[in-house]
Design an enzyme around this catalytic site. Structure first.
Site, short mmCIF file in Angstrom:
data_model
loop_
_atom_site.label_atom_id
_atom_site.label_comp_id
_atom_site.label_asym_id
_atom_site.label_seq_id
_atom_site.Cartn_x
_atom_site.Cartn_y
_atom_site.Cartn_z
N GLU B 351 0.84 -1.20 0.02
CA GLU B 351 -0.06 -0.05 0.15
C GLU B 351 0.90 1.38 -0.03
O GLU B 351 0.52 2.31 -0.33
CB GLU B 351 -1.00 -0.05 1.34
CG GLU B 351 -2.16 0.76 1.04
CD GLU B 351 -3.23 0.86 2.01
OE1 GLU B 351 -4.48 0.96 1.66
OE2 GLU B 351 -2.70 0.48 3.19
N HIS B 382 5.88 -26.63 2.82
CA HIS B 382 4.95 -27.73 2.19
C HIS B 382 4.11 -27.20 1.13
O HIS B 382 3.08 -27.76 0.97
CB HIS B 382 4.24 -28.55 3.30
CG HIS B 382 5.06 -29.17 4.30
ND1 HIS B 382 5.52 -30.14 4.07
CD2 HIS B 382 5.49 -28.60 5.30
CE1 HIS B 382 6.30 -30.68 5.33
NE2 HIS B 382 6.48 -29.62 5.98
N LYS B 511 -14.05 1.84 -3.84
CA LYS B 511 -14.70 2.25 -2.47
C LYS B 511 -16.18 2.98 -2.98
O LYS B 511 -16.95 2.69 -2.95
CB LYS B 511 -14.15 2.93 -1.54
CG LYS B 511 -13.10 2.35 -0.79
CD LYS B 511 -12.89 3.26 0.73
CE LYS B 511 -11.52 2.90 1.09
NZ LYS B 511 -10.71 3.97 1.89
#
Lengths: 436, 542
Positions: B351, B382, B511
């Site tokens: 960000e 893994h 937004k």
């Protein structure tokens, strides 16, 4: 018999006094804070009805002596009694070491203390080993005889017991303890003989059952409020059922004291350390901790969550009447909660104020007063927390004069709410039907 | 002049072309003093950066680049509270939050009293809750605290409280962030209104994610609480830069904690947004965390560039990205308590530096922030380590591990202590083995078993650069140091790239469009101007 008692807390002193009175030659030895010099003047570590006088008389008679040196005790007694608080197992271990070191003849050790199950067997094995190492050929046996005395009625609990529980695998030892306890076992045979561990467990089981009963009754009372039911009426219905009975059926603001809760707690911890759970008993304990604040919660709601600047009078500090101790008492938690909200607290207790002053660590905001009515001065409400006899029939008009607003939160349900209402009080008991 | 045309940048390019970009780590380690020269210690933190494809010359040229970009000036501007966030016209004073009044200057000094007075108020709230004296409507003590916040108002406290979970707390903490409501409905099923307190954490107090979750919480409380005033005063605490909006929402003044617009959301854990951390570890512990970060701030502000940990880590990243063409970075903590650390750094780094225009608004001609991701190392072994060892991507890795663990007795004689000690050794062994194999590749294979690896499928190219950070233990202090290190390292990179790391315009449009899309869900006519894909999706859900 020559008897030595290790431990001069309530149980040890009661045992010492009662056995001296019945003709034994008794030496008592403190294992903790109690000072021999005080004990020799019959100054008791805490107040207990009749005990100071009994000790004083036996000291004067010459049948009881207090000694500092444990070795003296070991060498004096045919019967050695351990009467040690449950949290001082380390001191009991030290006494056992001393016995192993200085015993010279056949020996009977009686353990009255609430130690983890299996402790008596372990002590016996320890003593055998100590004797063997010294090459001493003598018989040794450790008998479990848990004490069932209650503060406030300790003397009569000991001298006229409901039952005497004896745990041992050895018939001769049982015979000897029977003989020692004979004066207190007169009317019918109250002695219950069982295995050592069963005897130890019985003590825990009794306290667990009683604690559970109290917490359940409290929960029933709290719930009754939601249905506008007075639990006092229900209590009559419940107690008259012969399967239930009336004892330990009083709801209130929680149980306290030095041993009751701690026995249950010890049992839970022992079980958990072995990988078993004890959900019901854990809930009993946490319910009781919450119940100790039941009056605070009522006042919190009554005063719309704003207790700041309110004056609350507290009647009764000790965890029950006729005792001067506030250990684990509901009053401590309640006062702490009130002070944290900024309330001013005025307290009165006929006996427990000195102990409260020692145990209270919550700082300012609490005033101790010398008269029950002075506590009410300017009070917005009074909390009745201990049912001392003097609180049962107070001068209601005088109360009203002293109080700012006549509001009573009754933590022991000792008042008749109709009478109080007639006098103009707002009354809230535990499960009395009035919901705040 | 854009940085990629500058002398220092060009010098690095030449250095690379002269052979530095094809250096093999296994050859660089012929110099046995390398690890000592390329490592640095600060109090309870140790950084080994020797497993990077750098030489002394590389470092010298990188430091020249830093000087050329006036990094010392920028560090000073940042720490003194000058306006380093120029698109939003404000300073970024996260370091001021943890200065504790010591060694601060300029605007950062001016705000010290405000900070301390807010921490005093925070202390009262924290102590009240932790001591059991914050009561719910019925008078019972609060036992469960739910933090409702998203982004910076969620990740920092979530990461830090998870990291410090061995510190026993009297309060059970829960976190709700996602807008969809499933976290909320699941958490509320487990809780009791009597004993639950909600922390409403939102910098702007307009974040729809947070406010929608808060409304659900309020409805849930109102199921049993009749008095709306009590509901708000006993069951909500607000943390925001907007006290007037908290008041409007109904949070009483005494339940409001504020911070300031000069604290970036992703840097706000050090402010009152850190309330859940303080509830977990106490206010003393919280201040210990601030102190740890402050140790790093002091170091960043005063150590020469060549001995400055955030500077070195930032410059090496720049070398990897812009000169070695590596555009992925893995964060690999070797302790499960640090499981949210990768997510936290994803936000902090991407960000901040996930931008393509410089401070002048011009498009940059070079790569900036890499893709950063990560996972608890032993679990990731893994999963995606396959790609690290044999994929077609170069990836730079940061290994992070505690030297000691505080959750068992390191000298204990019990079998369980022994087993835990063994597990800790295994974790460290895996951490060191992975960075070694990533660096050396086939060269790490012992002579005696070379034959078994004689297959194209068992070939390990190696030469993947990494840093290893060792913390003495995972504590409030070391975690403060670690996070502050990455904050400053990120800032260092932004200075080299000439970008503003403190704004986040990239998240705004989404937004806005979400609001428009939401109204289209209510009224499908509004969707008619949307693209066919979005229209079809909307049709499927209404």
């Amino acid at each position: 018999m020559r008897v030595s008692i290790f431990g001069c807390e309530l149980s040890g002193l009661v045992t010492a006094g009662a056995l001296a009175q019945t003709g034994n030659k008794v030496i008592a030895l403190p294992i903790g804070k109690a000072k021999v010099t005080d004990l020799r003047k019959a100054m008791m570590p805490r107040e207990e009805p009749g005990l100071g006088l009994l000790i004083k008389n036996q000291l004067e008679e010459g049948s009881l002596a207090f000694e500092e040196d444990w070795r003296t005790g070991v060498e004096h007694g045919e019967v050695l009694i351990l009467s040690v608080p449950s949290w001082r197992l380390d001191r009991a271990e030290a006494v056992i070491d001393k016995i192993g070191q200085y015993a010279t003849e056949d020996l009977l050790v009686v353990n009255q203390s609430s130690f983890p199950i299996g402790t008596a067997d372990r002590f016996e094995a320890k003593l055998r080993l100590a004797f063997a190492e010294r090459g001493l050929v003598a018989k040794v046996s450790v008998v479990a005889m848990p004490e069932f005395i209650s503060e406030g009625s300790a003397l009569s609990d000991f001298t006229a017991p409901d039952r005497i529980v004896l745990g041992s695998h050895d018939a001769d030892s049982i015979k000897q303890v029977r003989d020692l306890m004979r004066p207190f076992n007169r009317i019918t045979d109250q002695i219950k003989v069982m295995s050592t561990r069963a005897a130890e467990y019985t003590k825990y089981a009794v306290n667990a059952l009683l604690a559970t009963r109290i917490s359940l009754v409290n929960e029933l009372a709290n719930n009754a409020e939601h249905f506008d039911i007075d639990i006092e009426e229900v209590r009559q219905g419940l107690g008259s059922d012969s399967r239930v009975g009336f004892s330990y059926l009083y709801p209130g603001c929680g149980f306290g004291g030095p041993s009751f809760a701690s026995d249950v707690k010890n049992l839970v911890e022992t079980l958990e350390s072995k990988g078993y759970d004890a959900d019901l008993l854990k809930t009993v304990l946490s319910n009781n901790e919450a119940q100790k604040e039941v009056l605070f919660r009522k006042a919190w709601r009554y005063f719309n969550t704003d207790l700041k600047g309110k004056t609350i009078a507290i009647w009764g500090l000790s965890f029950k009447p006729n005792t001067s101790t506030v250990e684990n008492a509901p009053s401590l938690k309640t006062i702490e909660a009130l002070v944290a909200q900024g309330a001013k607290v005025r307290v009165y207790d006929p006996k427990a104020m000195p102990d409260f002053a020692v145990q209270w660590s919550g700082g300012a905001g609490v005033e101790l007063v010398e008269n029950m009515y002075d506590a009410l001065l300017g009070a917005d409400a009074v909390f009745l927390m201990t049912e001392w006899k003097m609180f049962w029939s107070p001068d209601y008009e005088l109360m009203k004069q002293k109080m700012h607003t006549p509001v009573i939160f009754d933590g022991r349900n000792i008042y008749d709410q109709n009478v109080l209402k007639a006098h103009g009080f707002r009354y809230f008991g535990v499960g009395r039907g009035a919901r705040v | 002049m854009s940085v990629e045309k500058s002398n220092a940048w060009q010098a690095l390019l030449e250095h690379g072309e002269a052979g530095a970009t094809s250096e093999l780590l296994k050859n660089l380690f012929a110099d046995s003093s390398r690890s000592e020269r390329f490592s640095i210690e600060l109090e309870e933190m140790f950084l080994d950066y020797s497993k990077n494809r750098i030489t002394d010359t590389t470092l010298e040229l990188l430091l020249d680049l830093a000087e050329q970009q006036q990094l010392p000036d920028w560090i000073n501007k940042l720490l003194c509270g000058e306006e380093v966030n120029d698109t939003e016209h404000r300073p970024a004073m996260h370091a001021a939050l943890r200065a504790g009044g010591l060694n601060v200057q300029g605007q950062a000094l001016n705000v010290q009293d405000d900070i301390e007075s807010e921490f005093q108020k925070m202390t009262l709230i924290v102590d009240r809750i932790r001591s059991g004296h914050w009561r719910g409507f019925s008078g019972k003590p609060i036992t469960d605290v739910v933090n409702i916040g998203v982004g910076g108002s969620d990740l920092g406290p979530l990461m830090m409280t998870t990291a410090l979970q061995t510190i026993k707390s009297p309060i059970n903490l829960h976190f709700i962030s996602s807008i969809d409501g499933t976290q909320t409905s699941n958490i509320l099923k487990k809780l009791n209104q009597e004993t639950t307190l909600f922390l409403l954490a939102s910098k702007s107090f307009t974040t729809i994610d947070t406010l929608s979750n808060a409304e659900t919480a309020k409805d849930w409380l109102a199921e049993v609480i009749d008095d709306p005033k009590t509901l708000l005063s006993q069951h909500f605490v607000g943390v925001s830069t907007k006290p007037e909006m908290m008041s409007e929402w109904g949070i009483p003044e005494e339940n409001q904690l504020i911070f300031w617009d000069w604290v970036g959301g992703r840097y706000s854990m050090w402010s009152t947004i850190g309330l859940p951390i303080a509830l977990q570890i106490g206010m003393e512990g919280f201040r210990e965390m601030l102190h740890g970060a402050s140790v790093m701030d002091q170091h960043f502000g005063s150590a020469p560039l060549a001995e400055n940990i955030p500077v070195l880590m930032g410059l090496i990243d720049v070398w990897n990205i812009n000169f070695l063409d590596i555009h992925a970075k893995a964060i690999l903590p070797y302790d499960a308590r640090l499981k949210y650390l990768p997510s936290y750094f994803e936000q902090l780094v991407m960000e901040s530096n996930g931008k393509a225009v410089n401070r002048d608004g011009d498009k940059v001609a070079y790569k900036t922030c890499p893709i950063l991701w990560g996972e608890v190392g032993p679990n990731a072994q893994h999963a995606f380590y396959q790609l690290l060892h044999q994929g077609t991507q170069s990836v730079m890795c940061d290994f992070i591990a505690p030297v000691e663990r505080d959750d068992f007795d390191a000298h204990g004689l019990s079998e369980k202590d022994g087993s835990l000690r063994y597990q800790h050794e295994l974790a460290l062994a895996n951490c060191f083995a992975q960075s070694r194999v990533l660096m050396l590749g086939d060269a790490a294979i012992p002579e005696t078993i070379k034959e078994q690896f004689n297959s194209p499928f068992k070939h390990y190219p190696g030469n993947q650069p990494s840093n290893t950070i060792l913390l003495k233990s995972i504590s409030a202090k070391t975690m403060g140091m670690l996070v502050a290190l990455y904050e400053h390292k990120t800032f260092v990179e932004s200075v080299i790239w000439e970008i503003n790391p403190f704004d986040q315009w990239g998240v705004e449009l989404g937004k806005l469009i979400a609001k428009e899309t939401h109204s289209a869900l209510k009224d499908t006519k509004k969707a008619e101007e949307f693209d066919a894909s979005t229209q079809a999706l909307i049709k499927r859900v209404i």
